[in-house]
Scaffold this motif. Structure first.
Motif, PDB file in Angstrom:
ATOM      1  N   UNK A  69      15.953 -61.656 -19.017  1.00  0.00           N
ATOM      2  CA  UNK A  69      15.031 -61.340 -20.112  1.00  0.00           C
ATOM      3  C   UNK A  69      14.330 -62.601 -20.600  1.00  0.00           C
ATOM      4  N   UNK A  70      13.053 -62.442 -20.950  1.00  0.00           N
ATOM      5  CA  UNK A  70      12.338 -63.534 -21.614  1.00  0.00           C
ATOM      6  C   UNK A  70      12.711 -63.519 -23.097  1.00  0.00           C
TER       7      UNK A  70
ATOM      8  N   UNK B 233      10.955 -63.652 -25.813  1.00  0.00           N
ATOM      9  CA  UNK B 233      10.162 -62.740 -26.661  1.00  0.00           C
ATOM     10  C   UNK B 233      10.602 -61.284 -26.503  1.00  0.00           C
ATOM     11  N   UNK B 234      11.141 -60.947 -25.327  1.00  0.00           N
ATOM     12  CA  UNK B 234      11.519 -59.541 -25.061  1.00  0.00           C
ATOM     13  C   UNK B 234      13.022 -59.303 -25.203  1.00  0.00           C
ATOM     14  N   UNK B 235      13.715 -60.271 -25.722  1.00  0.00           N
ATOM     15  CA  UNK B 235      15.179 -60.204 -25.695  1.00  0.00           C
ATOM     16  C   UNK B 235      15.735 -58.956 -26.394  1.00  0.00           C
ATOM     17  N   UNK B 236      16.494 -58.188 -25.672  1.00  0.00           N
ATOM     18  CA  UNK B 236      17.214 -57.064 -26.246  1.00  0.00           C
ATOM     19  C   UNK B 236      18.603 -57.601 -26.610  1.00  0.00           C
ATOM     20  N   UNK B 237      18.903 -57.603 -27.903  1.00  0.00           N
ATOM     21  CA  UNK B 237      20.096 -58.311 -28.374  1.00  0.00           C
ATOM     22  C   UNK B 237      21.378 -57.694 -27.799  1.00  0.00           C
ATOM     23  N   UNK B 238      21.389 -56.376 -27.676  1.00  0.00           N
ATOM     24  CA  UNK B 238      22.594 -55.746 -27.119  1.00  0.00           C
ATOM     25  C   UNK B 238      22.824 -56.156 -25.670  1.00  0.00           C
ATOM     26  N   UNK B 239      21.729 -56.181 -24.925  1.00  0.00           N
ATOM     27  CA  UNK B 239      21.801 -56.570 -23.509  1.00  0.00           C
ATOM     28  C   UNK B 239      22.282 -58.025 -23.393  1.00  0.00           C
ATOM     29  N   UNK B 240      21.710 -58.862 -24.264  1.00  0.00           N
ATOM     30  CA  UNK B 240      22.093 -60.280 -24.288  1.00  0.00           C
ATOM     31  C   UNK B 240      23.599 -60.430 -24.558  1.00  0.00           C
ATOM     32  N   UNK B 241      24.081 -59.689 -25.546  1.00  0.00           N
ATOM     33  CA  UNK B 241      25.513 -59.780 -25.890  1.00  0.00           C
ATOM     34  C   UNK B 241      26.378 -59.297 -24.717  1.00  0.00           C
TER      35      UNK B 241
ATOM     36  N   UNK C 176      13.084 -69.538 -16.128  1.00  0.00           N
ATOM     37  CA  UNK C 176      12.359 -68.606 -17.012  1.00  0.00           C
ATOM     38  C   UNK C 176      12.838 -67.183 -16.798  1.00  0.00           C
ATOM     39  N   UNK C 177      13.128 -66.487 -17.888  1.00  0.00           N
ATOM     40  CA  UNK C 177      13.533 -65.086 -17.797  1.00  0.00           C
ATOM     41  C   UNK C 177      15.030 -64.904 -17.648  1.00  0.00           C
ATOM     42  N   UNK C 178      15.785 -65.994 -17.670  1.00  0.00           N
ATOM     43  CA  UNK C 178      17.246 -65.858 -17.559  1.00  0.00           C
ATOM     44  C   UNK C 178      17.925 -66.477 -18.783  1.00  0.00           C
ATOM     45  N   UNK C 179      17.429 -66.101 -19.962  1.00  0.00           N
ATOM     46  CA  UNK C 179      17.900 -66.777 -21.173  1.00  0.00           C
ATOM     47  C   UNK C 179      19.418 -66.646 -21.378  1.00  0.00           C
ATOM     48  N   UNK C 180      19.883 -65.413 -21.490  1.00  0.00           N
ATOM     49  CA  UNK C 180      21.318 -65.205 -21.727  1.00  0.00           C
ATOM     50  C   UNK C 180      22.135 -65.656 -20.534  1.00  0.00           C
ATOM     51  N   UNK C 181      21.649 -65.321 -19.356  1.00  0.00           N
ATOM     52  CA  UNK C 181      22.375 -65.658 -18.132  1.00  0.00           C
ATOM     53  C   UNK C 181      22.581 -67.168 -18.021  1.00  0.00           C
ATOM     54  N   UNK C 182      21.494 -67.940 -18.230  1.00  0.00           N
ATOM     55  CA  UNK C 182      21.632 -69.396 -18.069  1.00  0.00           C
ATOM     56  C   UNK C 182      22.541 -69.977 -19.149  1.00  0.00           C
ATOM     57  N   UNK C 183      22.523 -69.360 -20.343  1.00  0.00           N
ATOM     58  CA  UNK C 183      23.431 -69.836 -21.406  1.00  0.00           C
ATOM     59  C   UNK C 183      24.887 -69.675 -20.969  1.00  0.00           C
ATOM     60  N   UNK C 184      25.194 -68.514 -20.364  1.00  0.00           N
ATOM     61  CA  UNK C 184      26.596 -68.288 -19.960  1.00  0.00           C
ATOM     62  C   UNK C 184      26.991 -69.221 -18.821  1.00  0.00           C
TER      63      UNK C 184
END
Ligand SMILES: NC(=O)C1=CN([C@@H]2O[C@H](COP(=O)(O)OP(=O)(O)OC[C@H]3O[C@@H](n4cnc5c(N)ncnc54)[C@H](O)[C@@H]3O)[C@@H](O)[C@H]2O)C=CC1
Ligand SMILES: CC(C)c1ccc(C(=O)O)c(O)c1O
Length: 251
Positions: free
Chosen positions: A101-102, A104-112, A154-162
């Motif tokens: 996810x980018x 700007x489009x982050x879905x918080x549930x998906x991110x969690x 780009x586009x791997x916000x949550x993934x790259x954090x983990x």
């Protein structure tokens, strides 16, 4: 040393074993004589098929349904395994989802969910098995990170954090567990040919490949070979490190 003897008398847990890299890890390590316990979320048929394949080649692997995002599910499985098999020799925290996810489009549930699946599970399995491993005064823990944990994507916000966090916990766990002779390392693959990667459209695949110095995706058996080395006694003096296997992508 006879490769089939490497894992003799040792059991190892691999999270997320029915597909892709996890499946290759199960096959490789069972071939080396380890008794392999692997987890899966819902694919019971794939788990039974893998167990049979391993058994047909003279190895031992058993799949267990376990939601790695849920501490109770992880700790009760690990407790049972330790009761049945004793202290583990190894743990590979392999399970993971991308959920790209980018910002700007982050879905918080998906991110969690990405954080819970990739990072929480690694902490839960480590917390649940490290004490029994420490009791044996030896062991190896591997975390499956990613190139995305080393450089941005780009586009791997949550993934790259983990995946960056997995490199962080690798270092901290290495420091905490060294006194028990437990080595903790991370593997950071680049693009590896799996079912998920196969779904990338041809033109995108070509532009990714053009960017990789070795001009191809990696193979799951190449990641399994690196894991095999890091689990072996030849890697006894390596801890707290991250090993990139990416065809030169980050060179
Ligand atoms: N394929 C690639 O190019 C790369 C993969 N990786 C990492 O390698 C690891 C394996 O990736 P692949 O084999 O490609 O993925 P995959 O999607 O083929 O396999 C992921 C595994 O995780 C399990 N899983 C997912 N959510 C779960 C949950 N809630 N509870 C229990 N199990 C769950 C699945 O059942 C599956 O066995 C992942 O951590 C991934 O991030 C890292 C870099 C590149
Ligand atoms: C960008 C990195 C190399 C990447 C690419 C694709 C997947 C996947 O489809 O599972 C990953 O897990 C990655 O880490």
């Amino acid at each position: 040393m006879d490769v089939q003897q490497l894992g003799k008398g040792k059991w190892i847990l691999i999270s997320g074993g029915t597909r892709g890299i996890g499946r290759a890890l199960v096959q490789q390590l069972a071939r080396e004589g380890y008794e392999v316990a692997f987890t899966y979320q819902s694919s019971a048929d794939a788990a039974r098929q893998l167990e049979q394949e391993v058994a047909a080649n003279g190895g031992r692997a058993h799949g267990h349904a376990c939601d790695g995002r849920d501490f109770q599910s992880v700790s009760s499985l690990c407790e049972q395994l330790v009761k049945d098999l004793g202290g583990p020799y190894g743990l590979i925290n392999n399970m993971g989802v991308t959920g790209d996810q980018l910002l700007f489009n982050l879905d918080v549930e998906r991110y969690r969910d990405v954080v819970a699946t990739n990072l929480d599970s690694a902490v839960y399995f480590s917390k649940s098995l490290a004490p029994a491993m420490a009791g044996e005064r030896r062991g190896k823990i591997l975390h499956m990170s990613s190139v995305s944990g080393v450089k941005g994507n780009k586009g791997q916000l949550g993934y790259s954090a983990t995946k960056a966090a997995m490199i962080g916990i690798t270092k901290t766990m290495a420091l905490e567990l060294a006194r028990f002779k437990i080595n903790v390392n991370a593997i950071a693959p680049g693009y590896i040919a799996t079912d998920m990667i196969d779904q990338i459209p041809d033109h995108v695949r070509k532009s990714i490949t053009d960017n990789i110095p070795l001009k191809r995706f990696g193979e799951v058996h190449e990641v399994a070979a690196l894991a095999s080395f890091l689990l072996s006694p030849q890697a006894d003096y390596i801890t707290g490190q991250t090993f990139l296997i990416d065809g030169g992508l980050t060179a």
